[in-house]
Write an enzyme that holds these catalytic residues in place. Structure first.
Site, PDB file in Angstrom:
ATOM      1  N   CYS A 143       0.878  -1.179   0.000  1.00 35.32           N
ATOM      2  CA  CYS A 143       0.000   0.000   0.000  1.00 35.32           C
ATOM      3  C   CYS A 143       0.914   1.229   0.000  1.00 35.32           C
ATOM      4  O   CYS A 143       2.124   1.100  -0.253  1.00 35.32           O
ATOM      5  CB  CYS A 143      -0.964  -0.017   1.184  1.00 35.32           C
ATOM      6  N   ASN A 162       2.421   1.574   4.176  1.00 37.40           N
ATOM      7  CA  ASN A 162       2.728   0.310   4.880  1.00 37.40           C
ATOM      8  C   ASN A 162       2.524   0.429   6.392  1.00 37.40           C
ATOM      9  O   ASN A 162       3.239  -0.161   7.181  1.00 37.40           O
ATOM     10  CB  ASN A 162       4.167  -0.177   4.570  1.00 37.40           C
ATOM     11  N   CYS A 195      -1.138   0.891   7.354  1.00 45.25           N
ATOM     12  CA  CYS A 195      -2.573   0.584   7.538  1.00 45.25           C
ATOM     13  C   CYS A 195      -2.958  -0.663   6.748  1.00 45.25           C
ATOM     14  O   CYS A 195      -3.048  -1.764   7.308  1.00 45.25           O
ATOM     15  CB  CYS A 195      -3.449   1.767   7.124  1.00 45.25           C
ATOM     16  N   ARG A 196      -3.200  -0.512   5.445  1.00 42.22           N
ATOM     17  CA  ARG A 196      -3.820  -1.605   4.692  1.00 42.22           C
ATOM     18  C   ARG A 196      -2.928  -2.825   4.496  1.00 42.22           C
ATOM     19  O   ARG A 196      -3.355  -3.959   4.737  1.00 42.22           O
ATOM     20  CB  ARG A 196      -4.285  -1.084   3.316  1.00 42.22           C
ATOM     21  N   SER A 197      -1.672  -2.616   4.022  1.00 42.24           N
ATOM     22  CA  SER A 197      -0.881  -3.809   3.683  1.00 42.24           C
ATOM     23  C   SER A 197      -0.414  -4.593   4.917  1.00 42.24           C
ATOM     24  O   SER A 197      -0.403  -5.825   4.865  1.00 42.24           O
ATOM     25  CB  SER A 197       0.275  -3.479   2.739  1.00 42.24           C
ATOM     26  N   ASP A 244      -7.873   3.912   1.040  1.00 43.21           N
ATOM     27  CA  ASP A 244      -6.937   4.397   2.053  1.00 43.21           C
ATOM     28  C   ASP A 244      -7.726   4.947   3.256  1.00 43.21           C
ATOM     29  O   ASP A 244      -8.489   5.901   3.101  1.00 43.21           O
ATOM     30  CB  ASP A 244      -6.113   5.510   1.387  1.00 43.21           C
TER      31      ASP A 244
HETATM   32  P1  4NP Z   1      -1.665   2.939   4.013  1.00 42.44           P
HETATM   33  O1  4NP Z   1      -2.235   4.330   4.583  1.00 42.44           O
HETATM   34  O2  4NP Z   1      -1.165   3.203   2.623  1.00 42.44           O
HETATM   35  O3  4NP Z   1      -2.873   2.032   4.012  1.00 42.44           O
HETATM   36  O4  4NP Z   1      -0.575   2.499   4.976  1.00 42.44           O
HETATM   37  C1  4NP Z   1      -1.480   5.507   4.562  1.00 42.44           C
HETATM   38  C2  4NP Z   1      -0.499   5.712   5.507  1.00 42.44           C
HETATM   39  C3  4NP Z   1       0.237   6.883   5.498  1.00 42.44           C
HETATM   40  C4  4NP Z   1      -0.017   7.853   4.545  1.00 42.44           C
HETATM   41  C5  4NP Z   1      -1.001   7.639   3.596  1.00 42.44           C
HETATM   42  C6  4NP Z   1      -1.728   6.458   3.589  1.00 42.44           C
HETATM   43  N1  4NP Z   1       0.723   9.076   4.552  1.00 42.44           N
HETATM   44  O5  4NP Z   1       0.417   9.952   3.732  1.00 42.44           O
HETATM   45  O6  4NP Z   1       1.642   9.238   5.360  1.00 42.44           O
END
Ligand code: 4NP
Length: 154
Positions: free
Chosen positions: A8, A11, A13-15, A124
């Site tokens: 994702c 890294n 939240c989702r993955s 997201d």
């Molecule tokens: P993820 O979520 O891609 O599911 O881990 C996010 C985590 C951090 C950010 C964006 C999405 N960020 O912009 O820092």
């Protein structure tokens, strides 16, 4: 050994949630010897950090414990892993543009495995509220079960 990498953006939240759910299913089915499972992000902004507090809290409400620490994807991942699975179209496009010549990894869209839910992306949850984190878990439980069926049939 089938090697699966979930991707994702951050890294956190989702993955890492997908990795945790997928590993849980692999253990439930006694297939630990058959699978290597990891996750990584497209950005290195959260490198070394635990998963987002909100993701960990919602995970634990569903009986999951996320231990992964964020790491950015590296070129070697494209030759090590057999399947690299992105959470949304942005992830897929970024992975396709990074894939080096000679990599046989199959890049796949997590939402394409959904069986019981209709969605074209695992959205997201980072800038949203509790509902978004719950929705991610709902989608990932569905898609991970179908993905494991698919990979263990082949
Ligand atoms: P993820 O979520 O891609 O599911 O881990 C996010 C985590 C951090 C950010 C964006 C999405 N960020 O912009 O820092």
């Amino acid at each position: 050994m089938i090697k699966v990498l979930f991707i994702c953006l951050g890294n956190i939240c989702r993955s890492p949630m997908a990795e945790t759910i997928f590993k849980h299913l692999v253990e439930q089915r006694g297939l630990e010897e058959c699978f290597e499972v990891d996750s990584a992000g497209l950005i290195d902004y959260h490198e070394g950090e635990q998963a987002d507090n909100r993701m960990r809290r919602h995970a634990s409400m569903h009986g999951y414990h996320i231990t992964h620490r964020s790491r950015p994807i590296e070129l070697a991942d494209f030759t090590h892993f057999d399947f690299i699975i992105g959470m949304d179209r942005h992830n897929i496009r970024a992975l396709e543009s990074m894939q080096p010549a000679g990599s046989c990894a199959q890049i796949m869209d997590m939402a394409s495995f959904l069986r019981n839910h209709q969605a074209d992306t695992v959205p997201d949850p980072y800038y949203g509220g509790d509902q978004g984190f719950e929705y991610v878990i709902t989608l990932l439980e569905d898609a991970c079960a179908a993905l494991l069926d698919h990979l263990s049939d082949n």
